[in-house]
Design an enzyme around this catalytic site. Structure first.
Site, short mmCIF file in Angstrom:
data_model
loop_
_atom_site.label_atom_id
_atom_site.label_comp_id
_atom_site.label_asym_id
_atom_site.label_seq_id
_atom_site.Cartn_x
_atom_site.Cartn_y
_atom_site.Cartn_z
N LYS A 78 73.67 36.04 3.94
CA LYS A 78 74.83 36.33 3.09
C LYS A 78 74.40 36.90 1.74
CE LYS A 78 78.09 35.22 6.00
NZ LYS A 78 78.91 36.29 6.60
N ASN B 113 83.05 41.34 8.89
CA ASN B 113 83.48 39.95 8.80
C ASN B 113 82.81 39.04 9.83
OD1 ASN B 113 85.58 37.68 8.32
ND2 ASN B 113 85.87 38.21 10.48
N TYR C 213 71.41 31.44 7.00
CA TYR C 213 72.75 31.94 6.63
C TYR C 213 72.76 32.40 5.17
CZ TYR C 213 77.93 31.66 6.34
OH TYR C 213 79.27 31.91 6.18
N ASP D 286 73.48 42.07 19.96
CA ASP D 286 72.73 43.02 20.79
C ASP D 286 72.83 44.41 20.14
OD1 ASP D 286 72.15 45.03 22.70
OD2 ASP D 286 72.45 43.58 24.31
P1 NAP Z 1 85.19 32.13 13.04
O1 NAP Z 1 86.57 31.54 13.05
O2 NAP Z 1 84.11 31.45 13.79
O3 NAP Z 1 85.29 33.64 13.52
C1 NAP Z 1 84.12 34.39 13.67
C2 NAP Z 1 84.46 35.72 14.30
O4 NAP Z 1 83.23 36.43 14.52
C3 NAP Z 1 85.13 35.56 15.66
O5 NAP Z 1 86.07 36.58 15.85
C4 NAP Z 1 83.96 35.72 16.63
O6 NAP Z 1 84.47 36.17 17.88
C5 NAP Z 1 83.13 36.78 15.90
N1 NAP Z 1 81.75 36.76 16.33
C6 NAP Z 1 80.87 35.72 16.26
N2 NAP Z 1 79.70 36.06 16.83
C7 NAP Z 1 79.84 37.34 17.24
C8 NAP Z 1 78.99 38.25 17.92
N3 NAP Z 1 77.75 37.90 18.30
N4 NAP Z 1 79.45 39.48 18.21
C9 NAP Z 1 80.71 39.85 17.86
N5 NAP Z 1 81.56 39.04 17.22
C10 NAP Z 1 81.13 37.80 16.93
O7 NAP Z 1 84.65 32.29 11.55
P2 NAP Z 1 85.40 32.51 10.14
O8 NAP Z 1 85.33 31.23 9.42
O9 NAP Z 1 86.68 33.23 10.32
O10 NAP Z 1 84.31 33.46 9.45
C11 NAP Z 1 84.52 34.84 9.19
C12 NAP Z 1 83.49 35.28 8.16
O11 NAP Z 1 83.68 34.53 6.95
C13 NAP Z 1 82.04 35.03 8.60
O12 NAP Z 1 81.23 36.10 8.19
C14 NAP Z 1 81.67 33.78 7.84
O13 NAP Z 1 80.28 33.69 7.64
C15 NAP Z 1 82.44 33.99 6.55
N6 NAP Z 1 82.65 32.76 5.80
C16 NAP Z 1 83.43 31.76 6.31
C17 NAP Z 1 83.59 30.59 5.57
C18 NAP Z 1 84.40 29.44 6.07
O14 NAP Z 1 84.42 28.39 5.40
N7 NAP Z 1 85.08 29.54 7.19
C19 NAP Z 1 82.98 30.46 4.31
C20 NAP Z 1 82.19 31.50 3.84
C21 NAP Z 1 82.04 32.65 4.58
P3 NAP Z 1 83.74 35.90 19.31
O15 NAP Z 1 83.27 34.48 19.29
O16 NAP Z 1 84.79 36.20 20.31
O17 NAP Z 1 82.62 36.89 19.37
#
Ligand code: NAP
Length: 241
Positions: free
Chosen positions: A145, A77, A141, A54
């Protein structure tokens, strides 16, 4: 700590963001977290709740954060993906993914820029993904990214004169909620993926928190505009030298 920072971390309630918040706190930085909901356990700093999907709520929350804190570093992040083919990707899905992954980081940087400039040593770290190189079922995505990599290189050029560094980390598979919900796998499939990763395992949130901690440190002060793939080597052979 010779270089303590006040760092805003989006998506700090779990996964990579929470691991980073804990690491940054241990490193002596002041931590400010943001997500839709507060973490289940203790958080090592102030925490603000807002839905980054939002634009207006995001702007209001950032105004409050900047009024209450002198932010000199941002880790963009918070992220979201879905698991749709190109045929199935809806406009609503695209808009939501771009809003959280691309629009919100711009708002964060714009809101905090005055204090980043005042600090003369600001740091912006954008969390991109290996998916920016191309990945099936990731149209929205991968676009988002890749956009973060475009920001990184552009902001590095525009903001370097203020002493601000801008870099990106592109994680590979990290075993978080986001990864597991978008990659439902049998045990056999998990093993097959692990065997494709040169380091033979999925990453953990701390595997990404460490490189981000480096980018927040003085050791990275001459590094800007770069993308660091932190993926157990999975991007080797796909990413150009
Ligand atoms: P995660 O465990 O799902 O955590 C995502 C975080 O973003 C949570 O704190 C979530 O909190 C918050 N979030 C999601 N939607 C949101 C919204 N609308 N407003 C505010 N906060 C929001 O994901 P992660 O794996 O740690 O990923 C962190 C970053 O690394 C992301 O950008 C992801 O694309 C990137 N990444 C991850 C991987 C992987 O393999 N895990 C690989 C490449 C890149 P709430 O749900 O409480 O809002």
């Amino acid at each position: 700590m010779e270089n303590p920072r006040t760092v805003l971390i989006t998506g700090a309630s779990r996964g990579i963001g929470l691991a980073l918040a804990e690491r940054a706190d241990r490193d002596g930085h002041t931590v400010i977290g943001l997500a839709r909901s507060a973490p289940e356990g203790a958080f090592p700093g102030k925490f603000y709740c807002a839905d980054l999907a939002d634009a207006r709520t995001t702007a209001e929350t950032l105004t409050q954060i900047c009024a209450e804190n002198e932010v000199d570093s941002i880790v963009n992040n918070a992220g979201l993906t879905t698991n749709s083919t190109v045929q199935d990707t809806s406009i609503e899905e695209l808009d939501r993914i771009l809003a959280i992954n691309v629009r919100a980081p711009l708002q964060c940087v714009q809101a905090c820029l005055p204090s980043l400039i005042r600090s003369q040593r600001g740091a912006v770290i954008n969390i991109s993904s290996r998916a920016a190189l191309g990945m099936p079922r990731r149209s929205a995505y991968a676009a988002a990214k890749s956009g973060l990599i475009g920001y990184t290189r552009t902001w590095a050029l525009e903001l370097g004169k203020h002493g601000i560094t801008v870099n990106a980390i592109a994680p590979g598979p990290i075993g978080t909620a986001l990864f597991h919900s978008n990659n439902p796998m049998t045990e056999e499939e998990t093993l097959a993926l692990q065997n494709r990763i040169p380091l033979r395992r999925l990453g953990e949130p701390n595997d990404i928190a460490g490189p981000i901690a480096f980018l927040l440190s003085n050791d990275a002060r001459f590094m800007t505009g770069q993308v660091l793939y932190v993926c157990g080597g999975l991007s080797i052979g796909a990413a150009p030298i």
